[in-house]
Design a protein around this motif. Structure first.
Motif, short mmCIF file in Angstrom:
data_model
loop_
_atom_site.label_atom_id
_atom_site.label_comp_id
_atom_site.label_asym_id
_atom_site.label_seq_id
_atom_site.Cartn_x
_atom_site.Cartn_y
_atom_site.Cartn_z
N ASP A 57 42.56 3.24 58.09
CA ASP A 57 43.70 2.36 57.87
C ASP A 57 44.96 3.18 57.57
O ASP A 57 46.03 2.92 58.13
CB ASP A 57 43.41 1.40 56.73
N HIS A 106 46.72 -4.53 61.49
CA HIS A 106 47.89 -3.65 61.39
C HIS A 106 48.36 -3.15 62.74
O HIS A 106 49.55 -2.98 62.97
CB HIS A 106 47.56 -2.43 60.51
N ARG A 147 40.05 -5.36 60.23
CA ARG A 147 41.17 -5.08 59.33
C ARG A 147 42.18 -4.14 59.99
O ARG A 147 43.39 -4.28 59.81
CB ARG A 147 40.62 -4.46 58.05
N LEU A 148 41.68 -3.19 60.79
CA LEU A 148 42.57 -2.27 61.49
C LEU A 148 43.38 -2.98 62.56
O LEU A 148 44.54 -2.65 62.79
CB LEU A 148 41.77 -1.12 62.11
#
Length: 107
Positions: free
Chosen positions: A82, A30, A26-27
């Motif tokens: 995040d 970004h 997920r990181l």
């Protein structure tokens, strides 16, 4: 991204390992400049603790989280990381465009 996973007083199962790897992906959605991540899972009596250090271009990011459930602690840790990664990304943004807009606004 290379992930180093360490456990203190806990055996790292395949389920925990895959859960941490999926959450760290997920990181990378970004910010893809994360070189490596070192994650430490610790159990102290009734408290589950997770610490992570991310090495990125230009610095490091550290966060930790504690909870009664290991999976909940990992979720809290990823949320903290995040937010920090997004803040770092905003700071490292292109400043040339911002100064041009400020000069036009002054005129």
């Amino acid at each position: 991204m290379q992930i180093n996973l360490t456990g203190h007083h806990i055996d790292i199962t395949d389920a925990l390992k895959s859960y941490v790897e999926n959450k760290l992906e997920r990181l990378s959605r970004h910010f893809d400049h994360v070189i490596n991540a070192h994650v430490v899972l610790t159990v102290e009596k009734l408290e589950q603790k997770v610490e992570a250090t991310l090495h990125i271009n230009g610095g490091t990011i550290f966060a930790d989280a504690t909870h009664e459930d290991m999976y909940a602690a990992i979720d809290a840790l990823i949320d903290k990381l995040d937010r920090q990664v997004l803040r770092y990304k905003e700071k490292k943004g292109n400043h040339r465009g911002n100064t041009a807009k400020m000069i036009e606004a002054e005129e």
